[in-house]
Design a protein around this motif. Structure first.
Motif, short mmCIF file in Angstrom:
data_model
loop_
_atom_site.label_atom_id
_atom_site.label_comp_id
_atom_site.label_asym_id
_atom_site.label_seq_id
_atom_site.Cartn_x
_atom_site.Cartn_y
_atom_site.Cartn_z
N ASP A 124 0.85 -1.20 0.00
CA ASP A 124 0.00 0.00 0.00
C ASP A 124 0.88 1.24 0.00
N CYS A 125 0.27 2.38 -0.26
CA CYS A 125 0.93 3.67 -0.17
C CYS A 125 0.07 4.56 0.71
N GLU A 126 0.70 5.17 1.71
CA GLU A 126 0.00 6.10 2.60
C GLU A 126 0.71 7.44 2.59
N VAL A 127 -0.05 8.49 2.80
CA VAL A 127 0.52 9.84 2.89
C VAL A 127 0.54 10.24 4.35
N LYS A 128 1.71 10.72 4.78
CA LYS A 128 1.89 11.17 6.16
C LYS A 128 2.21 12.65 6.15
N GLN A 129 1.80 13.34 7.20
CA GLN A 129 2.01 14.77 7.33
C GLN A 129 3.08 15.04 8.38
N SER A 130 3.95 15.99 8.09
CA SER A 130 4.95 16.44 9.05
C SER A 130 4.75 17.93 9.31
N VAL A 131 4.70 18.30 10.56
CA VAL A 131 4.52 19.71 10.93
C VAL A 131 5.83 20.18 11.55
N LEU A 132 6.37 21.25 11.00
CA LEU A 132 7.63 21.80 11.48
C LEU A 132 7.41 23.16 12.12
N MET A 133 8.18 23.49 13.10
CA MET A 133 8.20 24.81 13.72
C MET A 133 6.83 25.25 14.20
N ARG A 134 6.22 24.45 15.08
CA ARG A 134 4.96 24.78 15.73
C ARG A 134 3.82 25.09 14.76
N ILE A 178 3.93 26.03 11.62
CA ILE A 178 4.14 27.04 10.58
C ILE A 178 4.37 26.38 9.22
N SER A 179 5.11 25.28 9.20
CA SER A 179 5.44 24.62 7.95
C SER A 179 4.90 23.19 7.97
N VAL A 180 4.17 22.84 6.95
CA VAL A 180 3.62 21.50 6.82
C VAL A 180 4.17 20.88 5.55
N SER A 181 4.68 19.66 5.67
CA SER A 181 5.13 18.94 4.49
C SER A 181 4.51 17.54 4.53
N TYR A 182 4.56 16.89 3.40
CA TYR A 182 3.96 15.57 3.28
C TYR A 182 4.98 14.59 2.73
N ARG A 183 4.82 13.33 3.11
CA ARG A 183 5.67 12.29 2.57
C ARG A 183 4.80 11.09 2.23
N ALA A 184 5.20 10.39 1.20
CA ALA A 184 4.53 9.15 0.83
C ALA A 184 5.30 8.01 1.47
N GLU A 185 4.58 7.01 1.89
CA GLU A 185 5.20 5.87 2.54
C GLU A 185 4.74 4.61 1.83
N SER A 186 5.70 3.88 1.29
CA SER A 186 5.39 2.58 0.69
C SER A 186 5.41 1.56 1.81
N ILE A 187 4.36 0.78 1.92
CA ILE A 187 4.25 -0.22 2.97
C ILE A 187 4.10 -1.59 2.31
N ILE A 188 5.03 -2.47 2.65
CA ILE A 188 4.99 -3.83 2.11
C ILE A 188 5.02 -4.78 3.30
N GLN A 195 5.05 7.30 -7.45
CA GLN A 195 5.73 6.02 -7.70
C GLN A 195 5.33 4.93 -6.69
N PHE A 196 5.06 5.29 -5.44
CA PHE A 196 4.70 4.28 -4.45
C PHE A 196 3.29 3.75 -4.64
N THR A 197 2.38 4.59 -5.12
CA THR A 197 1.03 4.12 -5.43
C THR A 197 1.09 3.15 -6.60
N ARG A 198 1.86 3.52 -7.61
CA ARG A 198 2.01 2.63 -8.76
C ARG A 198 2.71 1.33 -8.37
N LEU A 199 3.72 1.42 -7.48
CA LEU A 199 4.40 0.22 -7.00
C LEU A 199 3.44 -0.70 -6.27
N ALA A 200 2.62 -0.15 -5.38
CA ALA A 200 1.66 -0.97 -4.63
C ALA A 200 0.70 -1.67 -5.59
N GLY A 201 0.22 -0.97 -6.59
CA GLY A 201 -0.66 -1.58 -7.59
C GLY A 201 0.03 -2.71 -8.34
#
Length: 103
Positions: free
Chosen positions: A34-44, A46-56, A91-97
């Motif tokens: 599967d592929c999941e999207v995770k959120q990272s919050v930086l500096m209280r 102020i900054s939000v970024s996202y990462r994809a996680e391939s899970i096997i 790429q991780f969504t396509r990989l999971a498929g």
């Protein structure tokens, strides 16, 4: 196990490379991908970024590999169509498929 690295698919499985080592995971050992999207919050918040996680998941282990997921918070919250398109193209969504179609 949580790894950062690259992958390639073969006719028999998936090979992950991280640093100078690699790990081959045959399709015959994989139960689920599967592929999941995770959120990272930086500096209280102020900054939000996202990462994809391939899970096997195999019979004995769960492997996760992280990658940047370039999406805006506005897309996540207000433009689900754009978010879903970016997620489907990642790429991780396509990989999971691909993995799920071979197990």
């Amino acid at each position: 196990m949580n790894m950062r690295g690259k992958f390639k698919t073969t006719s028999t499985g998936v090979v992950f490379r991280f640093g100078f080592s690699s790990r081959n995971i045959p399709f015959s050992e994989i139960d689920y991908a599967d592929c999941e999207v995770k959120q990272s919050v930086l500096m209280r918040g102020i900054s939000v970024s996202y990462r994809a996680e391939s899970i096997i998941r195999t019979r004995s282990e769960t492997f996760t590999v992280n990658d940047a997921f370039e999406v805006s918070t506005d897309d996540v919250l207000n433009n689900r169509e754009a978010y879903e398109e970016k997620l489907a193209a990642h790429q991780f969504t396509r990989l999971a498929g691909y993995i799920n179609s071979h197990i």
